[in-house]
Design an enzyme around this catalytic site. Structure first.
Site, PDB file in Angstrom:
ATOM      1  N   TYR A  70       0.981  -1.704   0.356  1.00  0.00           N
ATOM      2  CA  TYR A  70      -0.078  -0.159   0.298  1.00  0.00           C
ATOM      3  C   TYR A  70       0.844   1.048   0.103  1.00  0.00           C
ATOM      4  O   TYR A  70       0.621   2.266  -0.895  1.00  0.00           O
ATOM      5  CB  TYR A  70      -1.033  -0.307   1.418  1.00  0.00           C
ATOM      6  CG  TYR A  70      -1.769   1.005   1.229  1.00  0.00           C
ATOM      7  CD1 TYR A  70      -3.421   0.937   0.709  1.00  0.00           C
ATOM      8  CD2 TYR A  70      -1.459   2.620   1.070  1.00  0.00           C
ATOM      9  CE1 TYR A  70      -4.142   1.950   1.065  1.00  0.00           C
ATOM     10  CE2 TYR A  70      -2.171   3.366   1.352  1.00  0.00           C
ATOM     11  CZ  TYR A  70      -4.012   3.354   1.008  1.00  0.00           C
ATOM     12  OH  TYR A  70      -4.825   4.224   1.046  1.00  0.00           O
TER      13      TYR A  70
ATOM     14  N   PHE B 131      -8.337  21.343 -24.252  1.00  0.00           N
ATOM     15  CA  PHE B 131      -8.646  19.804 -24.280  1.00  0.00           C
ATOM     16  C   PHE B 131      -9.413  19.363 -23.570  1.00  0.00           C
ATOM     17  O   PHE B 131      -9.865  20.448 -22.344  1.00  0.00           O
ATOM     18  CB  PHE B 131      -7.276  19.222 -24.078  1.00  0.00           C
ATOM     19  CG  PHE B 131      -7.342  17.598 -24.116  1.00  0.00           C
ATOM     20  CD1 PHE B 131      -7.555  16.881 -25.421  1.00  0.00           C
ATOM     21  CD2 PHE B 131      -7.649  16.636 -23.400  1.00  0.00           C
ATOM     22  CE1 PHE B 131      -8.090  15.823 -26.133  1.00  0.00           C
ATOM     23  CE2 PHE B 131      -8.573  15.245 -23.541  1.00  0.00           C
ATOM     24  CZ  PHE B 131      -8.396  14.982 -24.779  1.00  0.00           C
ATOM     25  N   THR B 132     -10.929  18.954 -23.794  1.00  0.00           N
ATOM     26  CA  THR B 132     -11.735  18.764 -23.674  1.00  0.00           C
ATOM     27  C   THR B 132     -11.729  18.371 -22.165  1.00  0.00           C
ATOM     28  O   THR B 132     -11.669  18.681 -21.145  1.00  0.00           O
ATOM     29  CB  THR B 132     -11.972  17.139 -24.259  1.00  0.00           C
ATOM     30  OG1 THR B 132     -11.730  15.812 -24.386  1.00  0.00           O
ATOM     31  CG2 THR B 132     -12.874  17.719 -25.418  1.00  0.00           C
TER      32      THR B 132
ATOM     33  N   ASP C  49       1.198  20.270 -20.582  1.00  0.00           N
ATOM     34  CA  ASP C  49       0.205  18.619 -20.753  1.00  0.00           C
ATOM     35  C   ASP C  49       1.188  17.785 -21.594  1.00  0.00           C
ATOM     36  O   ASP C  49       1.844  18.041 -22.707  1.00  0.00           O
ATOM     37  CB  ASP C  49      -1.016  18.760 -21.445  1.00  0.00           C
ATOM     38  CG  ASP C  49      -1.580  18.037 -21.738  1.00  0.00           C
ATOM     39  OD1 ASP C  49      -1.058  16.625 -21.754  1.00  0.00           O
ATOM     40  OD2 ASP C  49      -2.311  17.352 -22.028  1.00  0.00           O
TER      41      ASP C  49
ATOM     42  N   LYS D 115      -0.855   7.675 -23.634  1.00  0.00           N
ATOM     43  CA  LYS D 115      -0.148   8.147 -25.017  1.00  0.00           C
ATOM     44  C   LYS D 115       1.371   7.578 -25.425  1.00  0.00           C
ATOM     45  O   LYS D 115       1.349   6.954 -25.219  1.00  0.00           O
ATOM     46  CB  LYS D 115      -0.720   9.151 -25.923  1.00  0.00           C
ATOM     47  CG  LYS D 115      -2.106   9.528 -25.661  1.00  0.00           C
ATOM     48  CD  LYS D 115      -2.695   9.634 -23.894  1.00  0.00           C
ATOM     49  CE  LYS D 115      -4.222  10.341 -24.628  1.00  0.00           C
ATOM     50  NZ  LYS D 115      -5.375  10.108 -23.384  1.00  0.00           N
TER      51      LYS D 115
ATOM     52  N   ARG E  14     -14.399  15.002 -33.266  1.00  0.00           N
ATOM     53  CA  ARG E  14     -13.735  15.757 -32.827  1.00  0.00           C
ATOM     54  C   ARG E  14     -14.138  17.064 -33.456  1.00  0.00           C
ATOM     55  O   ARG E  14     -13.133  17.954 -34.033  1.00  0.00           O
ATOM     56  CB  ARG E  14     -12.468  16.180 -33.188  1.00  0.00           C
ATOM     57  CG  ARG E  14     -11.454  15.089 -31.666  1.00  0.00           C
ATOM     58  CD  ARG E  14     -11.903  15.110 -30.548  1.00  0.00           C
ATOM     59  NE  ARG E  14     -11.287  14.867 -29.235  1.00  0.00           N
ATOM     60  CZ  ARG E  14     -11.733  14.492 -28.534  1.00  0.00           C
ATOM     61  NH1 ARG E  14     -12.740  14.752 -28.528  1.00  0.00           N
ATOM     62  NH2 ARG E  14     -10.987  13.354 -27.753  1.00  0.00           N
TER      63      ARG E  14
ATOM     64  N   PHE F 276     -19.254  14.113 -25.470  1.00  0.00           N
ATOM     65  CA  PHE F 276     -18.897  13.447 -26.839  1.00  0.00           C
ATOM     66  C   PHE F 276     -19.168  11.913 -26.734  1.00  0.00           C
ATOM     67  O   PHE F 276     -19.082  11.098 -27.243  1.00  0.00           O
ATOM     68  CB  PHE F 276     -18.087  14.220 -27.425  1.00  0.00           C
ATOM     69  CG  PHE F 276     -17.016  13.972 -26.376  1.00  0.00           C
ATOM     70  CD1 PHE F 276     -16.799  14.791 -25.329  1.00  0.00           C
ATOM     71  CD2 PHE F 276     -15.612  12.917 -26.466  1.00  0.00           C
ATOM     72  CE1 PHE F 276     -15.630  14.879 -24.169  1.00  0.00           C
ATOM     73  CE2 PHE F 276     -14.674  12.804 -25.540  1.00  0.00           C
ATOM     74  CZ  PHE F 276     -14.358  13.779 -24.726  1.00  0.00           C
TER      75      PHE F 276
HETATM   76  C1  PLP Z   1      -3.718  16.023 -24.371  1.00  0.00           C
HETATM   77  C2  PLP Z   1      -4.682  15.117 -23.275  1.00  0.00           C
HETATM   78  N1  PLP Z   1      -4.315  15.663 -22.067  1.00  0.00           N
HETATM   79  C3  PLP Z   1      -5.049  14.830 -21.471  1.00  0.00           C
HETATM   80  C4  PLP Z   1      -5.766  13.916 -21.868  1.00  0.00           C
HETATM   81  C5  PLP Z   1      -6.499  13.317 -20.342  1.00  0.00           C
HETATM   82  O1  PLP Z   1      -5.799  12.214 -20.682  1.00  0.00           O
HETATM   83  P1  PLP Z   1      -7.031  10.484 -19.629  1.00  0.00           P
HETATM   84  O2  PLP Z   1      -7.724   9.911 -21.102  1.00  0.00           O
HETATM   85  O3  PLP Z   1      -5.675  10.015 -19.475  1.00  0.00           O
HETATM   86  O4  PLP Z   1      -7.645  11.258 -18.436  1.00  0.00           O
HETATM   87  C6  PLP Z   1      -5.868  13.120 -23.255  1.00  0.00           C
HETATM   88  C7  PLP Z   1      -6.750  11.852 -23.200  1.00  0.00           C
HETATM   89  O5  PLP Z   1      -6.700  11.901 -24.037  1.00  0.00           O
HETATM   90  C8  PLP Z   1      -4.625  13.977 -23.997  1.00  0.00           C
HETATM   91  O6  PLP Z   1      -5.123  13.944 -25.163  1.00  0.00           O
END
Ligand code: PLP
Length: 470
Positions: free
Chosen positions: A85, A137-138, A228, A271, A395, A462
């Site tokens: 842990y 980014f979303t 990021d 990624k 997108r 989405f």
């Molecule tokens: C540019 C970017 N930032 C952040 C994220 C968020 O990461 P996660 O899907 O691991 O939560 C993503 C994932 O799609 C991304 O493409």
């Protein structure tokens, strides 16, 4: 004498062919469905490719997130999982890998990227502050807004133009940022939110010159600069290829230099880092780190596992070291470009130049007869699935969501369908199949009707929205 015998790609282009720097040790069978089965599956999924079952998908280009094939070293690493842990050995390996290759001082594991986005947004944004970034980014913007921040897009204008061939379309327009600082004052800026290879712009890179200039400006106004780093290794490849002075530097050197201009980073390791789950938050400032380390126990888990199993951290540590190898990243982006070249040859409209992780089809130019309210990119993802079982994702207007103040749809200039390519998963023959499917869908574009949304969730719509044919 002409023959119908095949010619290798290299020979067609007057050079020697290249191949992936790995061979396949384990395979996963694929199922080919009939057109009737796909029509039924799409109907059941409300025309949203996120709601399809993966068993009904042939070639899955929904995302490059967590869909990577791990190496034999990574699989072996899973057996070295220390599932204590607290104080797991694997955490220290991960911490060491992040420090070595990204160069940050303090590291917190999180279950994936958005776990880290949540923490950084909570500790670094005061309600009412602005968060300028190189396109939204979303999930990043969702967490910034949930923390009371106001996102402001400061990316170069060319990023919104799918046909612009600018080499660094992910760059911040420094004058836009300066205007924002002049308008609201530097204390109203939480931090600059900079992303490597900007996802929503088509995987477009940021130059070293840009991050250096941002560092200078942020120092001048005492503003923090956070990165990021999700696809920062891919970004390093473009710097090596396109920016003066970097051709002889390794990907690892470029990555570390880029990160050195920033104060910290959040990461979706699903990624670049070649794993199926995992992320981290890394910060140089000890006080800010202290706050984030305290919050991680509320939302993710203890600071030495952050919601992950020990084995996942081990796979991530190994994946980080594999990800920065020059030949691996060249093959990865080479495969994306191969698909792009096939589509370019047949006149299919997509975002140029080809970015790091995906081909982004330009749905506006596929379906000029559809208005954006008829969800052309969502319709294109549906058509592609119907044709061949290839799964991409929207997108465009659906991903952009609604304005938090007015509640109206946000209308992005880019209305794209993304074909994201998982790392080390598909072969060149799979890319040929995808290209032929896209070409077939493009050939009958005139007859396609739009969609209407029948169910709209409140957050990140989405993922779960449902649609019907108009
Ligand atoms: C540019 C970017 N930032 C952040 C994220 C968020 O990461 P996660 O899907 O691991 O939560 C993503 C994932 O799609 C991304 O493409």
């Amino acid at each position: 004498m002409t023959t119908n015998l095949p010619v290798t790609t290299g020979r067609q282009l007057g050079r020697r062919s290249w191949a992936e720097p790995w061979k396949i040790k384990m395979v996963e069978p694929l199922r080919v469905t009939t057109a009737e089965e796909r029509a039924q599956a799409l109907d059941d999924a409300g025309y949203n490719t996120f709601l399809l079952r993966s068993d009904d998908v042939y070639i899955d280009l929904l995302t490059d997130s967590g869909t990577n094939a791990m190496s034999d070293r990574q699989w072996a690493g899973l057996l070295l999982g220390d599932e204590a842990y607290a104080g797991s050995r694997n955490f220290y390996e991960l911490e060491d890998a992040v420090r070595t290759f990204y160069g940050y001082r303090h590291v917190l594991p999180t279950h994936q990227g958005r776990g880290a986005e949540h923490l950084i947004s909570k500790v670094a944004i005061r309600p009412g502050q602005f968060v300028p970034g190189n396109m939204y980014f979303t999930t990043t913007r969702a967490h910034q807004e949930l923390a009371g921040g106001i996102f402001e897009d400061v990316i170069v204008d060319a990023a919104h133009d799918p046909e612009s061939e600018l080499p660094f379309k992910g760059d911040v327009d420094i004058s836009k940022l300066e205007r924002l600082i002049a308008r609201v004052g530097s204390d109203k800026i939480a931090y600059v939110s900079l992303a490597g290879t900007v996802n929503m712009a088509g995987g477009q890179p940021v130059s070293m010159a840009c991050v250096r200039a941002l560092r200078g400006l942020c120092d001048q106004y005492r503003i923090r600069l956070f990165l990021d780093a999700t696809r920062m290794v891919e970004n390093a490849f473009f710097i090596q290829e396109r920016e003066a002075g970097y051709a002889d530097k390794t990907i690892a050197e470029i990555l570390k230099e880029f990160c050195s201009y920033t104060d910290g980073a959040w990461m979706s390791a699903k990624k670049d880092s070649l794993v199926n789950i995992g992320g981290w938050l890394a910060l140089n400032d000890s006080d800010l780190f202290e706050e984030a380390r305290n919050l991680v126990v509320v939302f993710e888990g203890l600071h030495t596992y952050g919601g992950l199993a020990g084995r996942d951290m081990q796979a991530m540590a190994i994946g980080i070291s594999e990800s920065v190898q020059d030949e691996q990243i060249r093959a990865r982006i080479g495969q994306v470009r191969y698909l792009g070249d096939l589509l370019a040859a047949s006149g299919v409209p997509f975002v140029r130049p080809v970015g790091g992780h995906a081909i982004f089809l330009d749905a506006r130019r596929f379906y000029p007869h559809l208005s954006q309210d008829e969800f052309p990119a969502q319709a294109l993802a549906a058509e592609l699935y119907l044709d061949s079982g290839v799964r991409g994702m929207e997108r465009g207007i659906v991903s952009a969501g609604r304005d938090p103040k007015t509640g109206e749809h946000q209308y992005p200039r880019l209305e794209l369908t993304r074909l994201a390519i998982p790392r080390r998963v598909y072969t060149q023959a799979h890319m040929d199949i995808v290209a032929e499917a896209v070409q077939a869908v493009y050939a009958r574009a005139d007859s396609v009707k739009g969609l209407r949304m029948t169910y709209e969730p409140r957050h990140l719509r989405f993922f779960q929205a449902r649609f019907d044919r108009l």
